[in-house]
Scaffold this active site. Structure first.
Site, PDB file in Angstrom:
ATOM      1  N   ARG A  58       0.860  -1.206   0.000  1.00  0.00           N
ATOM      2  CA  ARG A  58       0.000   0.000   0.000  1.00  0.00           C
ATOM      3  C   ARG A  58       0.888   1.247   0.000  1.00  0.00           C
ATOM      4  O   ARG A  58       0.505   2.299  -0.511  1.00  0.00           O
ATOM      5  CB  ARG A  58      -0.956   0.006   1.196  1.00  0.00           C
TER       6      ARG A  58
ATOM      7  N   TYR B 123     -11.270  19.697 -15.824  1.00  0.00           N
ATOM      8  CA  TYR B 123     -11.946  18.412 -16.054  1.00  0.00           C
ATOM      9  C   TYR B 123     -13.150  18.290 -15.093  1.00  0.00           C
ATOM     10  O   TYR B 123     -13.067  18.704 -13.931  1.00  0.00           O
ATOM     11  CB  TYR B 123     -10.933  17.275 -15.844  1.00  0.00           C
TER      12      TYR B 123
ATOM     13  N   ASP C 250      -2.376  20.192 -13.856  1.00  0.00           N
ATOM     14  CA  ASP C 250      -2.779  18.932 -14.494  1.00  0.00           C
ATOM     15  C   ASP C 250      -2.215  18.949 -15.916  1.00  0.00           C
ATOM     16  O   ASP C 250      -2.633  19.751 -16.756  1.00  0.00           O
ATOM     17  CB  ASP C 250      -4.310  18.832 -14.503  1.00  0.00           C
TER      18      ASP C 250
ATOM     19  N   LYS D  59      -4.773   8.190 -19.478  1.00  0.00           N
ATOM     20  CA  LYS D  59      -4.877   8.785 -20.805  1.00  0.00           C
ATOM     21  C   LYS D  59      -3.609   8.500 -21.628  1.00  0.00           C
ATOM     22  O   LYS D  59      -3.334   7.364 -21.923  1.00  0.00           O
ATOM     23  CB  LYS D  59      -5.182  10.272 -20.661  1.00  0.00           C
TER      24      LYS D  59
HETATM   25  C1  LIG Z   1      -7.487  16.384 -17.678  1.00  0.00           C
HETATM   26  C2  LIG Z   1      -7.953  15.229 -16.847  1.00  0.00           C
HETATM   27  N1  LIG Z   1      -7.549  15.131 -15.566  1.00  0.00           N
HETATM   28  C3  LIG Z   1      -7.940  14.118 -14.773  1.00  0.00           C
HETATM   29  C4  LIG Z   1      -8.799  13.132 -15.236  1.00  0.00           C
HETATM   30  C5  LIG Z   1      -9.239  12.028 -14.308  1.00  0.00           C
HETATM   31  O1  LIG Z   1      -8.511  10.872 -14.539  1.00  0.00           O
HETATM   32  P1  LIG Z   1      -9.013   9.390 -14.200  1.00  0.00           P
HETATM   33  O2  LIG Z   1     -10.171   9.107 -15.105  1.00  0.00           O
HETATM   34  O3  LIG Z   1      -7.809   8.551 -14.445  1.00  0.00           O
HETATM   35  O4  LIG Z   1      -9.431   9.382 -12.770  1.00  0.00           O
HETATM   36  C6  LIG Z   1      -9.237  13.178 -16.560  1.00  0.00           C
HETATM   37  C7  LIG Z   1     -10.153  12.153 -17.078  1.00  0.00           C
HETATM   38  O5  LIG Z   1     -10.698  12.248 -18.159  1.00  0.00           O
HETATM   39  C8  LIG Z   1      -8.799  14.254 -17.387  1.00  0.00           C
HETATM   40  O6  LIG Z   1      -9.191  14.357 -18.663  1.00  0.00           O
END
Ligand SMILES: Cc1ncc(COP(=O)(O)O)c(C=O)c1O
Length: 403
Positions: free
Chosen positions: A69, A122, A194, A219
């Site tokens: 973990r 997002y 991000d 992604k």
């Molecule tokens: C820019 C961005 N950040 C974070 C996320 C969240 O990621 P996860 O689906 O792996 O939790 C996404 C998901 O589409 C995203 O497009």
């Protein structure tokens, strides 16, 4: 506790290009018995012959692992690969991108803290801002993403954390990371970016002034739409704080996904460069189509922040979005006719993926909330895969016959 964040590879990594690092970086410490590939270590715990040596590792005086973990050799190799590609001193990973984002926010913020971000992060991140953080008595000011002066003014009022996402999902807005990091540091705020859409191949937010950079590894890092994961890199003290929160709350990345991520990242530079090239071509083609009302892609000279993108990015990424003159009704007619696209809530894969924000990035929001974020219902997010760009353009042209 082991220290999963330091690596002897840092020194030589400075001389190598991202394409080379994507293949080689981070794996050395985790290779065993002459194997050329990182093993998938499925062991919940790690045993020691005596209490003294066990204690040395548990207290972080010697490298090693105690319990998966907290840390795991396969997961460590993945963290190291991203850490080196992002030019970071420390990294830690998570079960998903949302775990990376929520753990970072919850680990670094306390009740009463103020956060500044933008309206169209997002959808899941936006839900944290409008619902989960306020529940803990944290104030969030969400600014207009394209209005840097408004964001700077919100930051100047004082805040604990500035949260950036660039380019944004799904409207591909671009934020000036260097400018906003400077504003944040003037009030002593931590900057988190991000970098999911750009990837470390196209953009390194830490080099632009951000304190932390995070990814949904689901992604482009994974790239094959078959694995979930998240990763955070940056300032060692801040990463340690988030690592501690994650090891206790438990959103740990599993060794099998970590292995798949390591394997996928070996082709990261190849995939991203191909996707950059194809997306730019497709964006230009879309911009000339009468059925198309708007094309959002930072690589287009007409993009409102093309100059910022050109300054801070090495490529403009594999995702674009476009509006159809016929609105949501046209979207419903066109999407089923695409033969070379999955209609799915994902992006960043080797296959092209298309969908409207209402069923993808902003499924968590109501139509009114999407409207307030400036996300039109008649938009299609189009994540360009590694197929031949001519085939994708022909596929779009066929689908547009009913637009
Ligand atoms: C820019 C961005 N950040 C974070 C996320 C969240 O990621 P996860 O689906 O792996 O939790 C996404 C998901 O589409 C995203 O497009």
């Amino acid at each position: 506790m082991v220290d999963p964040m330091q690596s002897s590879e840092s020194a030589r990594s400075k001389d190598l290009s991202a394409a080379t690092l994507a293949v080689w970086a981070g794996e050395g410490e985790s290779l065993v018995a002459g194997a050329t590939q990182v093993p998938i270590v499925y062991s919940a715990a790690y045993g020691y012959p005596d209490v003294e040596s066990w204690l040395e590792v548990a207290l972080g005086r010697k490298p090693g692992h105690i319990y998966s973990r907290n840390t795991n050799p396969t997961v460590h190799a993945f963290e190291e690969k991203v850490r080196i590609l992002e030019g970071a001193e420390a990294a830690t990973s998570f079960a998903t991108g949302m775990a990376a984002i929520s753990n970072t926010l919850f680990a670094l913020l306390a009740p009463g803290d103020r956060v500044v971000s933008v309206k169209d992060t997002y959808g899941g991140t936006n839900q944290l801002f409008i619902d989960f953080l306020p529940r803990l008595n944290m104030q969030v000011e969400l600014c207009d993403t394209t209005d840097h002066e408004q964001i700077e003014a919100a930051i100047a009022k004082g805040c604990r954390l500035v949260y950036l996402e660039s380019p944004t999902n799904p409207t591909l807005k671009v934020m000036d990371i260097a400018r906003l990091s400077t504003a944040a540091h003037q009030v002593g705020a931590v900057v988190v970016t991000d970098n999911t859409f750009a990837t470390p191949i196209n953009q390194n937010p830490l080099a632009l002034g951000s304190d932390l950079v995070l990814h949904s590894a689901t992604k482009f890092l994974g790239g094959h739409a078959d694995v979930l994961g998240g990763v955070l890199c940056g300032d060692p003290k801040l990463v340690e704080q988030v690592f501690h929160y994650r090891e206790i709350t438990g959103a740990t990345l599993d060794p099998m996904p970590a292995y798949l991520l390591i394997r996928s990242m070996k082709t990261l530079a190849l995939r991203i460069r191909r996707q950059n090239d194809s997306a730019l071509r497709i964006a230009h083609w879309l911009a000339a189509q009468p059925a198309v009302s708007i094309v959002n892609y930072p690589g287009l000279e007409t993009h409102v922040h093309h100059d910022i993108a050109a300054r801070q990015m090495r490529g403009f990424g594999g995702v674009l979005s476009f509006g159809l003159e016929g609105g949501f009704e046209a979207v419903k007619r066109v999407l089923p006719r695409l033969g070379l696209a999955h209609r799915a809530a994902n992006l960043g894969a080797v296959e092209t993926i298309a969908g409207p924000p209402a069923t993808t990035s902003h499924v968590e929001c109501t139509a009114e909330e999407r409207e307030a974020m400036g996300i039109p219902e008649g938009l299609i997010r189009y994540s360009v895969g590694i197929e031949d760009a001519d085939d994708l353009i022909a596929d779009l042209a066929r689908a547009f016959e009913v637009a």
